[in-house]
Design a protein around this motif. Structure first.
Motif, PDB file in Angstrom:
ATOM      1  N   ALA A  78       8.245   7.100   9.229  1.00 54.22           N
ATOM      2  CA  ALA A  78       6.818   6.810   9.181  1.00 54.22           C
ATOM      3  C   ALA A  78       6.482   5.762  10.236  1.00 54.22           C
ATOM      4  O   ALA A  78       7.270   4.846  10.475  1.00 54.22           O
ATOM      5  CB  ALA A  78       6.420   6.304   7.800  1.00 54.22           C
ATOM      6  N   ILE A  79       5.321   5.931  10.848  1.00 53.47           N
ATOM      7  CA  ILE A  79       4.832   4.986  11.848  1.00 53.47           C
ATOM      8  C   ILE A  79       3.397   4.636  11.502  1.00 53.47           C
ATOM      9  O   ILE A  79       2.589   5.526  11.202  1.00 53.47           O
ATOM     10  CB  ILE A  79       4.861   5.577  13.274  1.00 53.47           C
ATOM     11  N   VAL A  80       3.074   3.346  11.555  1.00 58.15           N
ATOM     12  CA  VAL A  80       1.698   2.886  11.404  1.00 58.15           C
ATOM     13  C   VAL A  80       1.295   2.127  12.659  1.00 58.15           C
ATOM     14  O   VAL A  80       2.149   1.705  13.442  1.00 58.15           O
ATOM     15  CB  VAL A  80       1.506   1.991  10.162  1.00 58.15           C
ATOM     16  N   MET A  81      -0.009   1.955  12.812  1.00 58.61           N
ATOM     17  CA  MET A  81      -0.531   1.195  13.942  1.00 58.61           C
ATOM     18  C   MET A  81      -0.444  -0.302  13.639  1.00 58.61           C
ATOM     19  O   MET A  81      -0.747  -0.737  12.529  1.00 58.61           O
ATOM     20  CB  MET A  81      -1.995   1.570  14.194  1.00 58.61           C
ATOM     21  N   GLU A  82      -0.023  -1.065  14.640  1.00 58.75           N
ATOM     22  CA  GLU A  82       0.020  -2.512  14.513  1.00 58.75           C
ATOM     23  C   GLU A  82      -1.400  -3.033  14.305  1.00 58.75           C
ATOM     24  O   GLU A  82      -2.322  -2.651  15.019  1.00 58.75           O
ATOM     25  CB  GLU A  82       0.621  -3.103  15.789  1.00 58.75           C
ATOM     26  N   LYS A  83      -1.570  -3.895  13.345  1.00 58.65           N
ATOM     27  CA  LYS A  83      -2.886  -4.455  13.061  1.00 58.65           C
ATOM     28  C   LYS A  83      -3.021  -5.828  13.713  1.00 58.65           C
ATOM     29  O   LYS A  83      -2.020  -6.509  13.944  1.00 58.65           O
ATOM     30  CB  LYS A  83      -3.096  -4.566  11.552  1.00 58.65           C
ATOM     31  N   PRO A  84      -4.248  -6.240  14.015  1.00 51.84           N
ATOM     32  CA  PRO A  84      -4.440  -7.613  14.488  1.00 51.84           C
ATOM     33  C   PRO A  84      -4.002  -8.604  13.411  1.00 51.84           C
ATOM     34  O   PRO A  84      -4.069  -8.297  12.209  1.00 51.84           O
ATOM     35  CB  PRO A  84      -5.953  -7.698  14.723  1.00 51.84           C
ATOM     36  N   ILE A  85      -3.575  -9.769  13.808  1.00 52.85           N
ATOM     37  CA  ILE A  85      -3.060 -10.774  12.869  1.00 52.85           C
ATOM     38  C   ILE A  85      -4.057 -11.070  11.762  1.00 52.85           C
ATOM     39  O   ILE A  85      -3.692 -11.193  10.592  1.00 52.85           O
ATOM     40  CB  ILE A  85      -2.680 -12.079  13.617  1.00 52.85           C
ATOM     41  N   GLU A  86      -5.335 -11.140  12.098  1.00 52.89           N
ATOM     42  CA  GLU A  86      -6.349 -11.506  11.114  1.00 52.89           C
ATOM     43  C   GLU A  86      -6.785 -10.344  10.207  1.00 52.89           C
ATOM     44  O   GLU A  86      -7.486 -10.545   9.224  1.00 52.89           O
ATOM     45  CB  GLU A  86      -7.596 -12.090  11.813  1.00 52.89           C
TER      46      GLU A  86
END
Length: 145
Positions: free
Chosen positions: A71-79
């Motif tokens: 599974a792969i997800v998109m990296e989210k912004p820190i906030e």
């Protein structure tokens, strides 16, 4: 009449012809799937209304009819909040590899020729897009395969 948990004819047809290492994308309601379609992908729109069907419900159905190995997800912004990632991990279990990919690389991965199915959901949570890698069906005698 089908007796499987998933009865959507297009989803079942595409999953049936998706072999080992094929990719299945569960897209949230914000992903521009028209711009993500790859050379071998079929898009199914299940986003009738915001919130219907949600991504977790679709993932549960896929897991009942198709082996998943990654599974792969998109990296989210820190906030940003992406609690849905934790829900995905819980449903997928420890045997499924997990990766996080930078936004533009994630979009390119969706366009990969290995992507056979994109399911657009009505999911409204941000960063809910998920790329699944199809695994293999293990034979009873291959428990350690």
């Amino acid at each position: 009449m089908l007796k499987t948990p998933v009865i959507h004819p297009t989803i079942m047809e595409v999953l049936a012809r998706s072999g080992h290492f094929a990719q299945v994308v569960i897209a949230d309601g914000n992903l521009p799937v028209g711009a993500m379609t790859g050379s071998n992908s079929t898009t199914v729109h299940l986003n009738f209304r915001p919130g219907l069907l949600d991504a977790l419900t679709v993932l549960e159905g896929i897991l009942e009819v198709c082996p998943v190995q990654g599974a792969i997800v998109m990296e989210k912004p820190i906030e940003a909040n992406a609690e849905i990632h934790d829900s995905y991990k819980k449903l997928l279990g420890d045997d499924v590899t997990w990766d996080v990919m930078e936004r533009w690389a994630f979009y390119d991965q969706i366009r990969n020729p290995n992507t056979t199915l994109i399911i657009q959901t009505g999911e409204q949570r941000r960063f809910a897009n998920l790329i699944l890698t199809v695994g293999v069906v293990k034979m009873a005698e291959e428990s350690n395969f």
